[in-house]
Design an enzyme around this catalytic site. Structure first.
Site, short mmCIF file in Angstrom:
data_model
loop_
_atom_site.label_atom_id
_atom_site.label_comp_id
_atom_site.label_asym_id
_atom_site.label_seq_id
_atom_site.Cartn_x
_atom_site.Cartn_y
_atom_site.Cartn_z
N HIS A 178 29.93 20.89 25.60
CA HIS A 178 30.03 19.99 26.88
C HIS A 178 29.32 20.42 28.01
O HIS A 178 29.20 21.53 28.24
CB HIS A 178 31.79 19.99 27.25
CG HIS A 178 32.60 19.51 26.23
ND1 HIS A 178 32.90 18.35 25.88
CD2 HIS A 178 33.19 20.54 25.20
CE1 HIS A 178 33.91 18.12 24.86
NE2 HIS A 178 33.67 19.58 24.39
N ALA B 149 34.15 35.58 6.71
CA ALA B 149 35.41 34.91 7.24
C ALA B 149 35.51 34.93 8.82
O ALA B 149 35.14 35.94 9.24
CB ALA B 149 36.60 35.59 6.56
N THR C 268 25.33 33.77 18.95
CA THR C 268 24.94 33.16 20.09
C THR C 268 23.44 32.90 20.34
O THR C 268 22.75 32.51 21.27
CB THR C 268 25.38 33.84 21.46
OG1 THR C 268 24.97 35.18 21.41
CG2 THR C 268 26.93 34.26 21.38
N ALA D 251 32.00 39.00 8.63
CA ALA D 251 33.19 38.43 9.19
C ALA D 251 33.61 38.84 10.45
O ALA D 251 33.28 39.64 11.35
CB ALA D 251 34.56 39.17 8.55
#
Length: 161
Positions: free
Chosen positions: A85, A111, A134, A129
């Protein structure tokens, strides 16, 4: 040719499912393409995405606005979310903004890992996991941890420990 096995509790909406696919209980597949010999396990949700051949999407994974190449494994409870958003001084807008995620051939996502919008995971990479991605990850790299204490190393460097 093996017949696809699709559990009747799963919903497939406006999507293409290729041959020899397994779709387990309570999955949602919406506006997507599923390649040959994919396995989609319980409670997975796939939206606006394209899966190549031999892709495993494990239980509880959420996949949206992603291109996944062949031979990729997505661990349980992963979030691969290509929607975000816009932010302003008033906060986040309610309108969705899409940024395609690309996951290259032979990648393994552990996971609970999280891949943020617009990122690319290079061929043959391993995401540990719980890792949070980013930034773009080069081919044949291992990523463990979360920023700012994240470790990113080439597979060669990682296996020569």
């Amino acid at each position: 040719m093996k017949k696809s096995l699709i559990d009747p509790s799963s919903k497939i909406i406006n999507s293409t499912v290729s041959k020899s696919v397994q779709i387990r209980e309570y999955c949602i597949i919406h506006d997507s393409e599923i390649g040959d010999s994919c396995r989609i396990f319980e409670r997975a949700s796939i939206k606006k995405s394209k899966l190549g051949k031999n892709v495993d999407i494990n239980a509880g994974a959420y996949v949206e606005f992603v291109d996944i190449e062949n031979d990729v494994q997505v661990g349980p409870n992963c979030s691969i979310v290509g929607v975000t958003h816009k932010l302003s001084k008033e906060g986040a807008e309610r309108k969705d903004t899409f940024k395609k995620i690309k996951i290259k051939k032979g990648t393994f996502l552990g996971a609970g890992s999280i891949i943020l919008p617009g990122k690319e995971i290079g061929k043959g990479s391993v995401i540990g996991a719980g890792a949070v991605i980013t930034q773009n990850i080069p081919a044949y790299h291992v990523v463990v941890g979360i920023p700012p204490n994240q470790t990113i190393k080439s597979l060669k460097e990682w296996t020569n420990k």
